[in-house]
Design a protein around this motif. Structure first.
Motif, short mmCIF file in Angstrom:
data_model
loop_
_atom_site.label_atom_id
_atom_site.label_comp_id
_atom_site.label_asym_id
_atom_site.label_seq_id
_atom_site.Cartn_x
_atom_site.Cartn_y
_atom_site.Cartn_z
N ARG A 134 0.84 -1.21 0.00
CA ARG A 134 0.00 0.00 0.00
C ARG A 134 0.87 1.25 0.00
O ARG A 134 0.54 2.25 -0.64
N GLU A 135 2.00 1.18 0.73
CA GLU A 135 2.93 2.32 0.79
C GLU A 135 3.53 2.57 -0.61
O GLU A 135 3.58 3.70 -1.08
N LEU A 136 3.96 1.46 -1.26
CA LEU A 136 4.61 1.58 -2.57
C LEU A 136 3.64 2.12 -3.63
O LEU A 136 4.04 2.91 -4.48
N LEU A 137 2.41 1.69 -3.57
CA LEU A 137 1.45 2.11 -4.60
C LEU A 137 0.56 3.24 -4.12
O LEU A 137 -0.43 3.58 -4.77
N GLY A 138 0.92 3.84 -3.00
CA GLY A 138 0.14 4.95 -2.48
C GLY A 138 1.01 6.18 -2.30
O GLY A 138 1.47 6.79 -3.26
N ARG A 139 1.33 6.45 -1.04
CA ARG A 139 2.05 7.68 -0.69
C ARG A 139 3.44 7.75 -1.35
O ARG A 139 3.88 8.81 -1.76
N SER A 140 4.15 6.58 -1.44
CA SER A 140 5.53 6.59 -1.95
C SER A 140 5.61 6.24 -3.43
O SER A 140 6.68 5.88 -3.91
N MET A 141 4.50 6.33 -4.14
CA MET A 141 4.51 5.90 -5.54
C MET A 141 5.50 6.70 -6.39
O MET A 141 6.22 6.13 -7.21
N LEU A 142 5.55 8.00 -6.15
CA LEU A 142 6.45 8.85 -6.94
C LEU A 142 7.91 8.43 -6.73
O LEU A 142 8.69 8.32 -7.68
N VAL A 143 8.25 8.15 -5.46
CA VAL A 143 9.62 7.71 -5.14
C VAL A 143 9.91 6.39 -5.83
O VAL A 143 10.97 6.18 -6.43
N PHE A 144 8.94 5.47 -5.79
CA PHE A 144 9.08 4.15 -6.38
C PHE A 144 9.27 4.26 -7.89
O PHE A 144 10.16 3.62 -8.48
N ASP B 57 5.32 1.20 12.71
CA ASP B 57 4.01 1.39 12.07
C ASP B 57 4.10 2.17 10.78
O ASP B 57 3.13 2.24 10.02
N SER B 58 5.29 2.77 10.49
CA SER B 58 5.42 3.57 9.28
C SER B 58 6.26 2.81 8.25
O SER B 58 7.44 2.54 8.49
N TYR B 59 5.64 2.49 7.11
CA TYR B 59 6.35 1.66 6.12
C TYR B 59 7.20 2.49 5.16
O TYR B 59 7.84 1.93 4.28
N ALA B 60 7.24 3.80 5.37
CA ALA B 60 8.16 4.63 4.59
C ALA B 60 9.60 4.24 4.93
O ALA B 60 10.50 4.36 4.09
N GLY B 61 9.83 3.71 6.15
CA GLY B 61 11.16 3.24 6.55
C GLY B 61 11.62 2.09 5.67
O GLY B 61 12.76 2.06 5.21
N GLN B 62 10.71 1.13 5.41
CA GLN B 62 11.06 0.01 4.52
C GLN B 62 11.26 0.49 3.09
O GLN B 62 12.07 -0.07 2.35
#
Lengths: 174, 103
Positions: A134-144, B57-62
């Protein structure tokens, strides 16, 4: 139990990292680096980062195998049978390395990390992968996506650098 | 202070120091790259430890760890391309022999 495994795999990673620069055989250096990175992967597993641990082991096994092939290609003596010394300014390097270890360790020891902590329990492995997805395809998508474009750029650049220029083109370029 | 966090951070510091020693002391381009790999490995340990013990709890770290792993792979690929070009041009990847690169 977790402390034991973190200490054990951390120590293994350090011992193999030291072995990288203590052998005159570059083949052994590549293998020592492979073991060091694999120990790090196991350390990630001990830190409950299952996905990252497995990824680290898989990526580094491939990367170090390629490195070992390059060693054999580029070295006159990849087995280190001649005991050739490939180092310089050892004293300065040793001082810089030890100084860095002491400085960073002191920062780690004297910082009040607990004031920065928000949660101490990691989720189960399947939960973690779902959250990471969810992080990769959500908030961090631009970084990815930026990482993907960087890989593509690097692939084109490395091919351009590594491909041999034919003799007739080389004369025009020079 | 969490002893597990300290243990992981000291492991990262040791890998960083060993990598720095390698980068400064080795004369072969491939060995220099091994030093850089160790420095980045030290950063990886710190990132995973910070994620686990400070912000599990924050996956930005990974996400950061994945980016550093990408950088490691790219560093290796670009380094080998440069090594290949250098080997073709000069027949060696010894950096002591690369004096002409000095500004």
């Amino acid at each position: 139990m977790q402390t034991f495994f973190i200490g054990f795999f951390g120590l293994a990673a350090i011992v193999f990292a030291v072995a990288v620069f203590r052998t005159s055989s570059m083949m052994r250096s590549a293998l020592a680096l492979l073991f060091s990175q694999t120990a790090l992967g196991a350390l990630f597993l001990a830190l409950q980062a299952e996905f990252l641990g497995v990824l680290q082991i898989m990526m580094m096994a491939t990367e170090m195998s390629i490195m070992a092939i390059f060693m054999v290609m580029f070295m006159m003596d990849p087995g280190g049978l001649g005991g050739m010394d490939m180092s310089h300014q050892k004293r300065l390097s040793m001082i810089a390395g030890l100084g860095a270890v002491m400085l960073v360790s002191a920062i780690a020891a004297y910082t009040r990390w607990q004031e920065l902590a928000s949660l101490s329990q990691a989720a189960a492995a399947d939960e973690q992968i779902r959250h990471l997805g969810r992080e990769l395809l959500g908030r961090s998508m631009l970084v990815f996506e930026t990482a993907g474009i960087t890989i593509l750029t690097a692939m084109i650049a490395t091919t351009a650098v590594a491909v041999k220029v034919p003799a007739e083109n080389a004369s025009h370029e020079s | 202070m969490n002893p597990d966090l300290l243990l992981a951070l000291i492991t990262g510091a040791a890998l960083f120091g060993i990598g720095l020693y390698g980068v400064l002391s080795q004369t072969n381009l491939v060995m220099l790259m091994m030093g850089i790999e160790l420095i980045l490995a030290g950063a990886l340990v710190n990132l995973v430890a910070f994620w686990r013990f400070l912000h599990a709890d924050s996956y930005a770290g990974q996400m950061f760890v994945l980016i550093v792993m990408t950088v490691m792979a790219l560093e290796m690929a670009v380094g080998f391309a440069v090594a290949l070009a250098r080997f073709r041009a000069r027949g060696s990847v010894e950096m002591e022999e690369a004096q002409e690169l000095k500004g």
